[in-house]
Design an enzyme around this catalytic site. Sequence first.
Site, PDB file in Angstrom:
ATOM      1  N   ILE A  72      40.530  41.149  38.549  1.00 39.56           N
ATOM      2  CA  ILE A  72      39.476  40.332  39.155  1.00 39.56           C
ATOM      3  C   ILE A  72      38.391  40.005  38.133  1.00 39.56           C
ATOM      4  O   ILE A  72      37.938  38.872  38.018  1.00 39.56           O
ATOM      5  CB  ILE A  72      38.840  41.061  40.366  1.00 39.56           C
ATOM      6  CG1 ILE A  72      39.913  41.412  41.413  1.00 39.56           C
ATOM      7  CG2 ILE A  72      37.725  40.219  40.980  1.00 39.56           C
ATOM      8  CD1 ILE A  72      40.519  40.216  42.106  1.00 39.56           C
ATOM      9  N   LEU A  88      44.788  45.043  40.203  1.00 40.69           N
ATOM     10  CA  LEU A  88      44.681  43.646  40.621  1.00 40.69           C
ATOM     11  C   LEU A  88      43.534  43.069  39.819  1.00 40.69           C
ATOM     12  O   LEU A  88      42.372  43.414  40.041  1.00 40.69           O
ATOM     13  CB  LEU A  88      44.412  43.539  42.123  1.00 40.69           C
ATOM     14  CG  LEU A  88      44.221  42.117  42.675  1.00 40.69           C
ATOM     15  CD1 LEU A  88      45.473  41.285  42.482  1.00 40.69           C
ATOM     16  CD2 LEU A  88      43.836  42.171  44.153  1.00 40.69           C
ATOM     17  N   CYS A 110      42.353  47.510  43.615  1.00 39.38           N
ATOM     18  CA  CYS A 110      43.431  48.211  42.947  1.00 39.38           C
ATOM     19  C   CYS A 110      43.896  49.375  43.806  1.00 39.38           C
ATOM     20  O   CYS A 110      43.438  49.570  44.929  1.00 39.38           O
ATOM     21  CB  CYS A 110      42.958  48.724  41.582  1.00 39.38           C
ATOM     22  SG  CYS A 110      42.210  47.462  40.539  1.00 39.38           S
TER      23      CYS A 110
END
Length: 636
Positions: free
Chosen positions: A57, A55, A2
């Site tokens: 995950i 992001l 991130c």
Amino acid sequence: MCGIAGFIWPHGATPPPADERRALLSAMTGALAHRGPDGEGLLIDGPAALGHRRLSIIDLAAGSQPMEDAEGRAVVTFNGEIYNYRELKARYAARGFRFRTQSDTEVILAAWLLDGPAGLDALEGMFAFALWDRASRTLFAARDRFGKKPLAYTIQGGVLAFASELTALAKLPFLRLETPVAALMRFAAYEYVPTPETIYKGVYKLRPGHYLLFKDGQLTTAPYWEMPLPGPEPRESEEELCEKLRLLLAQAVKRRLVADVPLGVFLSGGLDSSTVAALTAGMVSRIKTFSIGFTEASYDESRYARLVASRFATDHHERILSADTCGSLLPEIVARFDEPMADPSIVPTYLLSQVTRENVTVALGGDGPDELFYGYEYFPAFRLAAGYDKLPPFVRRRLIEPLVKMLPHSAGYINPRFVADTFLAGATAPQWLRVQTWLSAFTADAQAELWRNPAAGMLAPHHLFAPTRELFDSYAAGDPLARVGYVFARQYMLDYILVKVDRCSMMHSLEARAPFLDRDLAEFVCRLPSRYKLRGTNRKYLLKKAVADLLPKGILGRGKRGFLIPTADWLRKQLRPQVDDLLGQRHLTQQGLFNPKEVARLVSEHASRTADHRKKLWTLLVLQLWLAKHKPTIIP
């Protein structure tokens, strides 16, 4: 993976209205959107402003940030992965901490609230985070042990501001981001700006293995982990050491397979990435592997990657490119870096990340062994230089140096004359400076001719290369080679290799993981005496022995090459227009930084092939491309 950003208003001062601070914070996170395209989080809490780009995950549904604990005592914005979060959750839950998500982020809150800074010791992973403790009005920030994840900060006007990348800090209008000539000189020496400095005055990178505390306007930083010193000769046999190394490697890879999204492996066909691919293949069915190849045979090594992919039956993805045409991407890539960085392999690394992200969100790579296991040619060269320095002066001056001048120049990957000249330049340097002399684009002597008005005092080697001297002297190993390895890990790998991989992968919103930088594995390797890493001229000795039966024939015996990039020819051909423009007399005279005659000499000699100045010219061109894009204010 991130992007994080934020700022803390000064103690006792009245901050701007919340909507104004939210707009500033949103501008910061907007600059980091490539690091986290899956979501944005903004929090204004008293004097604190914390921002996050995500992001996704792990825990795709409930892992949004900034994240607070169940009681609302603290809130964190976090970039990275905590690989042992499941076992930590069990440990902290037994101590009474109440978890609300399946995210690894929440264990950072537990570690701080239960153990304070000492809680960092439990975290296994790659991370940079900033945590606001509402009760104590303290900002606590930290960076992982090897600096895989970036974190920059500054204090100006009493405001502490931080971000994953400097471009986010540039969005705060109350910050002054000025570039001193000394920082440009440091870049010309290193091809990057070494930690803790940045390209901007008063802006710093948090050192790896360090944390930061900001309370009542006072900032302190401190280490929480350091690379261990080499120990005595192990009691175990080499076979037992190999077995232990294999077990640690397998554990490191297994830790990095934790994800709720598809993952794969960067595969160059070299020892390091092939080892990661082989171990991953034993744990995951039909892994995906990714490589870049070139149409020019002299620069293409994709056949080795295909060999490994075939051996382990991977789902292999390969993109073959023209090395000549790749040079046209350089201006775009350089412009997107938050600091100038003159590693030519940013181009193929960028393209490799692009093809990988088309298929997966997470990729494991082979970074780390060259530094930890002494894989670079500089390590045996360091020992060779010790012998060369003992030769009688007349032998060096009358026999060896004249022979070196007879060697030919070449535009290929290996230029015999360039290699020999570089070796001689560093062979008689002090131990602490020897390897950096080999690595440098512009030594102190070369910079004396380069600048119109150099920064005062910087032309002395002990000033220009002070960051290297500090690291070399701080590592109390009796073996000078171990000190060289430490400098490589804490400087070259940190600011050159890891920055390149982080920025290029995150430009495509791809998370890159490095199993060889696992804490348990790294500590084991650091404690080994040098002879287990460099045996004669055999580099990565123990690693090669440990994985010999794992890899196809032809992989172990390969030399260290990295991405092969025809920079010498690029500078003469497709990049020549940029060279003539940005390194031409008109531009340099108007800019007022460099001596146009000296730069013209470098360009002319390189173009006519009377000398190989690829390293110098590449560094200057990257710097000029970066300056043209970011337009910083240059100060003396």
